[in-house]
Design a protein around this motif. Structure first.
Motif, short mmCIF file in Angstrom:
data_model
loop_
_atom_site.label_atom_id
_atom_site.label_comp_id
_atom_site.label_asym_id
_atom_site.label_seq_id
_atom_site.Cartn_x
_atom_site.Cartn_y
_atom_site.Cartn_z
N PRO A 91 -2.32 44.79 16.37
CA PRO A 91 -2.27 44.38 14.96
C PRO A 91 -1.74 42.96 14.76
CG PRO A 91 -1.52 46.65 15.18
CD PRO A 91 -1.68 46.11 16.58
N ALA A 92 -0.76 42.57 15.57
CA ALA A 92 -0.22 41.22 15.43
C ALA A 92 -1.28 40.17 15.73
CB ALA A 92 0.99 41.04 16.35
N SER A 93 -2.07 40.38 16.77
CA SER A 93 -3.13 39.44 17.09
C SER A 93 -4.19 39.41 16.01
CB SER A 93 -3.77 39.80 18.43
OG SER A 93 -2.90 39.55 19.51
N ARG A 94 -4.50 40.57 15.45
CA ARG A 94 -5.51 40.62 14.39
C ARG A 94 -5.02 39.89 13.14
NH1 ARG A 94 -6.22 46.68 13.97
NH2 ARG A 94 -4.95 46.92 15.84
N ARG A 95 -3.75 40.04 12.82
CA ARG A 95 -3.23 39.30 11.67
C ARG A 95 -3.35 37.81 11.88
NH1 ARG A 95 0.49 43.68 11.63
NH2 ARG A 95 1.96 42.55 12.96
N GLU A 96 -3.10 37.36 13.10
CA GLU A 96 -3.24 35.93 13.40
C GLU A 96 -4.71 35.50 13.35
OE1 GLU A 96 -1.52 32.14 14.52
OE2 GLU A 96 -0.80 33.98 13.58
N LEU A 97 -5.59 36.37 13.81
CA LEU A 97 -7.02 36.06 13.84
C LEU A 97 -7.56 35.79 12.43
CD1 LEU A 97 -9.54 36.36 15.99
CD2 LEU A 97 -9.95 38.45 14.69
N VAL A 98 -7.19 36.62 11.47
CA VAL A 98 -7.80 36.56 10.14
C VAL A 98 -6.96 35.78 9.13
CG1 VAL A 98 -8.93 38.76 10.58
CG2 VAL A 98 -6.79 38.73 9.28
N ARG A 99 -5.78 35.32 9.53
CA ARG A 99 -4.93 34.59 8.58
C ARG A 99 -5.59 33.29 8.16
NH1 ARG A 99 -0.96 30.70 9.27
NH2 ARG A 99 -1.04 30.90 11.55
N ARG A 100 -5.58 33.02 6.85
CA ARG A 100 -6.17 31.78 6.34
C ARG A 100 -5.31 30.60 6.78
NH1 ARG A 100 -8.05 33.22 0.11
NH2 ARG A 100 -9.49 34.90 0.68
N GLN A 101 -5.91 29.68 7.53
CA GLN A 101 -5.15 28.55 8.05
C GLN A 101 -5.61 27.22 7.48
OE1 GLN A 101 -4.27 28.53 12.20
NE2 GLN A 101 -4.31 30.75 12.39
N TRP A 102 -6.91 27.01 7.40
CA TRP A 102 -7.42 25.72 6.94
C TRP A 102 -8.49 25.93 5.89
CZ3 TRP A 102 -5.73 20.85 8.43
CH2 TRP A 102 -4.78 20.83 9.46
N ARG A 103 -8.33 25.27 4.75
CA ARG A 103 -9.29 25.37 3.66
C ARG A 103 -10.43 24.39 3.90
NH1 ARG A 103 -10.06 22.57 -1.13
NH2 ARG A 103 -10.94 23.78 -2.85
N ASP A 104 -11.67 24.82 3.60
CA ASP A 104 -12.80 23.90 3.62
C ASP A 104 -12.57 22.88 2.51
OD1 ASP A 104 -15.20 22.56 3.65
OD2 ASP A 104 -16.45 24.32 3.39
#
Length: 476
Positions: A272-285
């Motif tokens: 779950p921790a890796s998945r949260r990192e995978l889908v976390r919004r980091q950079w806006r277009d």
């Protein structure tokens, strides 16, 4: 999918949004017909369980398209690659803040300094497709490692961490990182440790892994400039760019896979921790009319009118002759994949339209007894209208729109049936429509619907409307 296991939820009634699922097929059939697209493949899943899977149109080989046809799903590959990198991090074999130069020697200093996290989030400032991107027009083969290094030898285009800037070359580097860490070819390791571990039976990382006998959706050009579509074989290998664009899959496999990346999914190849990192919004277009964000190999956004409950993550894909898109809506337990086999395919906007249909169904629920008797496609000089019963209302949908419920009038049906006629009244409509006026659905003696009256306008079956148009205006 052994990294995370929770007790599976006991079977329950289908979600409220499932009430709109039967309408997806007739809506998309009309869209194919009016846009002259060759084909579409669709899958919808609830918490990883596929509720609907269908295909319409042609596969490009003269055969009818089926849900088993594999598509080039292009940049969906980036999500698989990001999952591979995060799995290697879980195993303690790399860190996201490691510089790529620690794994891939011989790069110029500014490229070598890019971190794995920057490559995953497209913020390393690297060139998008090199200085001769002819591989995307079948003018040259996809790059091998030497050609990738030649492009990157010119250095980064922008300083790292200054903005979101998409780079297929950056994901090519990530594929080389996977090879350096595992000591195996990227395609072999990812097939075993990600694809097979996720239980996907119809997915491969690149064309050489696809058997010749496998049903394959041939791509197509746009209709213009030739005035007709031409077939695009699409079985070419993507070589070092497999990590960016090589994957071949089905809508059902993609719907299941992205469902497994929901941080609350019961089973996944990642924690779950890796998945949260995978889908976390980091950079806006930073430049676009649609609000989009990028995480680690995932795109995210929202559904207008849905609020946070309809926020989604997923990815798109564009290969020669195919356009594809998959989304997962965690709060709804919903995943949806739409694959199209044309260079001007409409997977992107069809996903948006489908989300609006499902969101509306979630709000209104399954049809009441009074509403359920309304339905069908009805025609006039102005085109087609569909009756879509949801909850206590009947929506008058426009199947010619990519969002068929855009400003759709709503009828409240009467509980009683007058002989062979159902009655209702418009209780929601724009000021230029028939708000407050009556609607009725007429049937013949055998109970077959024959005509629909919307206010003062009489709509007919397609055959009836075609006959009238031919008689009145000729051409028939």
């Amino acid at each position: 999918m052994a990294a995370s296991k929770k007790k599976a939820a006991s079977p329950s009634t289908e979600p409220a949004w499932a009430a709109a699922l039967p309408y997806l097929q007739p809506w998309l059939a009309h869209q194919l017909r009016t846009t002259e697209q060759p084909g579409v493949s669709v899958a919808v899943a609830h918490r990883g369980r596929v509720l609907l899977s269908f295909a319409q149109g042609q596969g490009g080989d003269g055969a009818r398209l089926t849900p088993r046809h594999r598509f080039r799903v292009a940049s969906h590959s980036k999500t698989f690659t990001a999952v591979a990198v995060l799995k290697l991090r879980e195993q303690g074999r790399l860190k996201l803040d490691d510089a790529v130069g620690a794994y891939v020697p011989g790069l110029p200093a500014d490229v070598a300094a890019a971190t794995l996290a920057q490559l995953l989030s497209h913020t390393a400032g690297l060139v998008r497709d090199g200085y001769d991107a002819g591989q995307w027009s079948d003018r040259r083969p996809f790059l091998d490692e030497a050609a990738l290094r030649d492009d990157l030898a010119r250095g980064a285009v922008l300083p790292a961490n200054t903005r979101f800037k998409y780079s297929n070359h950056g994901y090519g580097l990530l594929g080389l990182v996977v090879e350096a860490v595992t000591g195996e070819p990227y395609t072999a390791w990812v097939q075993r440790e990600v694809v097979q571990a996720a239980g996907l039976k119809d997915t491969v990382p690149d064309a050489p892994q696809l058997a010749d006998s496998t049903p394959f959706a041939q791509g197509h050009s746009a209709k213009w400039p030739l005035g007709r579509r031409v077939g695009i074989p699409g079985r070419n290998p993507t070589n070092v760019l497999a990590a960016a664009t090589g994957f071949i899959s089905t809508a059902a496999d993609l719907a299941r896979f992205f469902a497994s990346l929901d941080p609350d999914a019961a089973d996944s190849v990642l924690t779950p921790a890796s998945r949260r990192e995978l889908v976390r919004r980091q950079w806006r277009d930073p430049y676009g009319s649609v609000e989009r964000w990028y995480g680690l190999g995932t795109l995210s956004g929202g559904t207008p009118g849905g609020g946070a409950a309809w926020d989604h993550f997923g990815h798109t894909g564009g290969f020669q002759g195919t356009l594809t898109r998959t989304v997962c809506v965690p709060a709804q337990g919903l995943s949806l994949s739409i694959l199209t086999n044309a260079a001007d395919g409409m997977a992107g906007v069809w996903v948006d339209g489908a989300l609006q249909l499902l969101r509306t169904a979630a709000e209104h629920g399954a049809p009441s007894a009074a509403a359920a008797g309304w339905g069908g496609r009805w025609w006039s000089l102005w085109g087609a209208s569909d009756l879509l019963p949801l909850g206590r209302r009947v929506f008058v949908a426009n199947p010619g729109l990519t969002n068929p419920l855009l400003d759709a009038p709503q009828i409240e049906p009467a509980a009683a049936v007058d002989g062979s006629t159902r009655h209702g009244r418009f209780v929601q409509a724009g000021g230029f429509a028939s708000f407050g006026e009556a609607a009725r659905l007429e049937h013949d003696a055998r109970g077959r619907a024959q005509a629909l009256w919307l206010g003062g306008t009489r709509l007919q079956t397609e055959a009836q409307a075609a006959k009238e148009l031919a008689r009145r205006y000729g051409g028939g």
